[in-house]
Design a protein around this motif. Structure first.
Motif, mmCIF file in Angstrom:
data_model
loop_
_atom_site.group_PDB
_atom_site.id
_atom_site.type_symbol
_atom_site.label_atom_id
_atom_site.label_comp_id
_atom_site.label_asym_id
_atom_site.label_seq_id
_atom_site.Cartn_x
_atom_site.Cartn_y
_atom_site.Cartn_z
ATOM 1 N N ALA A 182 39.298 59.369 95.217
ATOM 2 C CA ALA A 182 40.720 58.682 95.971
ATOM 3 C C ALA A 182 41.217 59.306 96.652
ATOM 4 N N LYS A 202 40.545 64.032 93.236
ATOM 5 C CA LYS A 202 41.679 63.450 92.469
ATOM 6 C C LYS A 202 40.769 62.202 92.092
ATOM 7 N N LEU A 203 40.290 61.951 91.475
ATOM 8 C CA LEU A 203 39.048 61.028 91.520
ATOM 9 C C LEU A 203 39.740 59.355 91.238
ATOM 10 N N ARG A 204 39.516 58.717 91.198
ATOM 11 C CA ARG A 204 39.889 56.424 91.518
ATOM 12 C C ARG A 204 40.069 56.829 89.396
ATOM 13 N N GLU A 205 41.230 56.057 89.993
ATOM 14 C CA GLU A 205 40.995 55.671 88.237
ATOM 15 C C GLU A 205 40.472 54.597 87.120
ATOM 16 N N ALA A 214 35.053 54.281 81.519
ATOM 17 C CA ALA A 214 35.655 55.150 82.876
ATOM 18 C C ALA A 214 34.789 56.377 82.822
ATOM 19 N N THR A 223 35.095 59.839 84.856
ATOM 20 C CA THR A 223 35.891 60.728 84.387
ATOM 21 C C THR A 223 35.277 62.226 85.041
ATOM 22 N N ALA A 224 35.836 63.218 85.094
ATOM 23 C CA ALA A 224 36.248 64.686 85.836
ATOM 24 C C ALA A 224 35.067 65.471 85.064
ATOM 25 N N GLU A 233 41.565 63.768 82.753
ATOM 26 C CA GLU A 233 40.668 63.052 82.588
ATOM 27 C C GLU A 233 40.228 62.644 84.286
ATOM 28 N N HIS A 234 41.435 63.034 85.669
ATOM 29 C CA HIS A 234 40.716 62.539 87.257
ATOM 30 C C HIS A 234 41.016 63.461 87.708
ATOM 31 N N THR A 235 41.213 64.454 87.201
ATOM 32 C CA THR A 235 41.876 65.710 88.262
ATOM 33 C C THR A 235 40.304 66.625 88.185
#
Length: 572
Positions: free
Chosen positions: A107, A125-128, A137, A139-140, A189-191
């Protein structure tokens, strides 16, 4: 040599900014242009596009892929932390002057921290809003799973070495540690966190490469055939798999769960699976194909002259593998003799004919040296290993005959029966016949030719069941290491089965060195050993990328790494 310098300059201009970790900037690549009108029907809104980049792919598993054609498909079906997009503005379906490496699943630009022990930690940091094609979704943990799977020796992925800069990757590949100990983690989930052993200058490009794309563990585990069925081929890119008719076509359609689905302009993308270049050209001229990147050898000059065929930039080398592990090519004198007997000018001017440069080394022009895009490239700095000047060919031949005699085969006497292996293709066949003639005329050695279908050929070559065979390498990222680490002992892409402990030692140091000048000097030493001392392979020429595209279409772009992107093609 003037021609060489001019094209090298062109490559440098086409790739005007480096993608070095911690240095900012973006790596550029050419936007696709359109050829003069063909006889195909005009494209309609919501373009349904048919292309041909190769025959049946070896695999549709990104982690196991080792071919450019498979990489092209993967870039449409999956998306990595970074992706190639059109124009410096980012994802612009209307096209632009350049193509750039931009954020994908990431992201924002990662945080990079140097640790007290000399390692580096990258935090993404991944796109949510990122989803898989089935709506789940991204996820990381999908990245953690994919990267751990890649280095797992049980998978035996050809590119399992490409993330050797990650903490514990080498030890895992060597069976000394468990894949769970790889230096990657998912705090939430997003890192996605990656720990590197050194400040790798091309790591962002690794984060755009097919084999490091995310995968769903619940999809892959326990289903050996997950890539064969659209119902189980779950992907996270702009397209999804609709059908695969083996040896006929692979059909992709837009992935409605892709976070940027609104930008996708192609309503259907069909990859026709063909290896007959004459049939490809006929299909293109009839409007059945909108894009091809291979044409009949005897049509090349005409198509180039009338502008139908475009020769784009390409960071790659067409070369010959000698089986270093088997007689008679376990003798470096034999390998060098066969190398010097090749008239490279004849091949590029009379056989391949798409503006290629006769190879006077292994790493092609346009690959950065220590100074990056603002200085001389690696090939210019490293110099040449044999003259490719036409006036020096006879001297090369005389030396070749002398070396063969020293190896115990004067005028070819007593030389064993050997075979040259290549995959079915008009150009490869013509090159094989030229090489066969040269080796007979210069060395008085008889070489039998043997061609195989693509997938059979890949297996035969990889297993080392050959004497001499054709090969080609396209850079995975703009750094000489992409051309040099593959010849380390046991590397999955080391088809020549070359093994030299000193070479391994040098390259091991390169792969842990953050100093730009120091690692480049080591890589020049490695190339000296590969080419001058051991002559492990025989490079023939440095590639260009020929292609033809329907003149009614806009918005295709590609990189000099060989990846064409059709996602945002529109009709004029």
């Amino acid at each position: 040599m003037k021609k060489t310098k001019l094209l090298a300059l062109g490559l440098s201009v086409a790739m005007t900014a480096s993608l070095l970790a911690g240095c900012g900037g973006t790596e550029t690549a050419p936007t696709g242009t359109t050829a003069p009108e063909n006889s195909g029907a005009p494209a309609a809104e919501g373009v349904s596009m048919s292309v041909c980049v190769a025959s049946e792919p070896e695999t549709m598993d990104p982690a196991l892929n080792r071919t450019v054609d498979g990489g092209i498909m993967a870039h449409h079906l999956f998306e990595n932390l970074y992706k190639w997009v059109d124009s410096a503005e980012g994802n612009n379906p209307d096209g632009g002057a350049t193509a750039v490496l931009d954020l994908g699943m990431a992201a924002e630009e990662p945080e990079v921290v140097e640790n007290a022990d000399g390692t580096y930690t990258w935090t993404f940091k991944l796109r949510e809003d990122a989803k898989w094609s089935d709506g789940q979704a991204v996820t990381a943990n999908d990245f953690v799973y994919a990267w751990q799977r890649l280095v797992n020796p049980e998978l035996a992925a050809p590119y399992n070495y490409i993330i050797d800069m990650v903490v514990n990757a080498v030890e895992i590949r060597n069976g000394e540690k468990d894949p769970s100990e790889l230096g990657v983690s998912a705090p939430d989930e997003h890192t996605f966190v990656v720990n590197l052993t050194y400040n790798c200058p091309y790591f962002k490009e690794i984060c755009a490469f097919p084999c490091t794309m995310p995968l769903r563990q619940d999809v892959v585990e326990g289903n050996a055939n997950w890539t064969q069925d659209p119902a189980t081929y779950i992907s996270n890119g702009p397209m999804k798999l609709e059908s695969w008719s083996h040896n006929a076509e692979i059909v992709m359609v837009p992935n409605e769960n892709y976070y940027d689905a609104a930008s996708v302009t192609v309503s259907k993308l069909t990859f026709k699976l063909m290896d007959d270049t004459r049939a490809m050209l006929t299909a293109f001229n009839n409007g059945e194909l909108d894009f091809v990147n291979n044409v009949p050898v005897d049509e090349t000059a005409t198509l180039l002259a009338n502008g139908s065929l475009i020769a784009g930039d390409y960071l790659g080398t067409y070369y010959v593998d000698f089986n270093n592990s088997k007689a008679p090519f376990d003798d470096p004198r034999v390998r060098q003799a066969f190398n010097l007997a090749i008239d490279r000018n004849y091949i590029v001017e009379n056989v391949s004919q798409v503006g290629e440069i006769p190879a006077d080394g292994w790493v092609p022009y346009g690959v950065y040296d220590a100074a990056g895009p603002d200085g001389d490239d690696f090939r210019t700095t490293g110099g040449t290993y044999w003259s490719v000047a036409p006036e020096d060919y006879e001297a090369n031949c005389e030396k070749a005959r002398q070396l063969l005699a020293e190896a115990g085969y004067p005028d070819g006497a007593g030389f064993p029966a050997v075979t040259y292996l290549y995959n079915t293709d008009d150009k490869h066949s013509a090159i094989a016949e030229a090489l066969q003639s040269m080796w007979k005329d210069v060395l008085n050695v008889d070489v039998t030719l043997n061609n195989q279908d693509w997938n059979v050929f890949l297996s035969t070559r990889s297993e080392g069941n050959y004497n001499i065979c054709r090969d080609g390498w396209i850079s995975d990222y703009n750094d000489p290491v992409s051309f040099l680490d593959m010849f380390m002992t046991g590397n999955g892409n080391n088809n020549a089965h070359y093994s030299n402990p000193e070479y391994d030692k040098i390259m091991t140091e390169v792969l842990s060195d953050s100093d730009a000048a120091g690692r480049m000097e080591l890589m020049h030493q490695a190339e000296d050993m590969l080419m001058e001392q051991d002559c492990a392979i025989a490079p023939l020429y440095f590639y260009t990328q020929p292609y033809m595209i329907n003149s009614d279409l806009n918005g295709m772009y590609y990189t000099p790494l060989g990846f064409f992107v059709f996602t945002h093609v529109t009709s004029k």
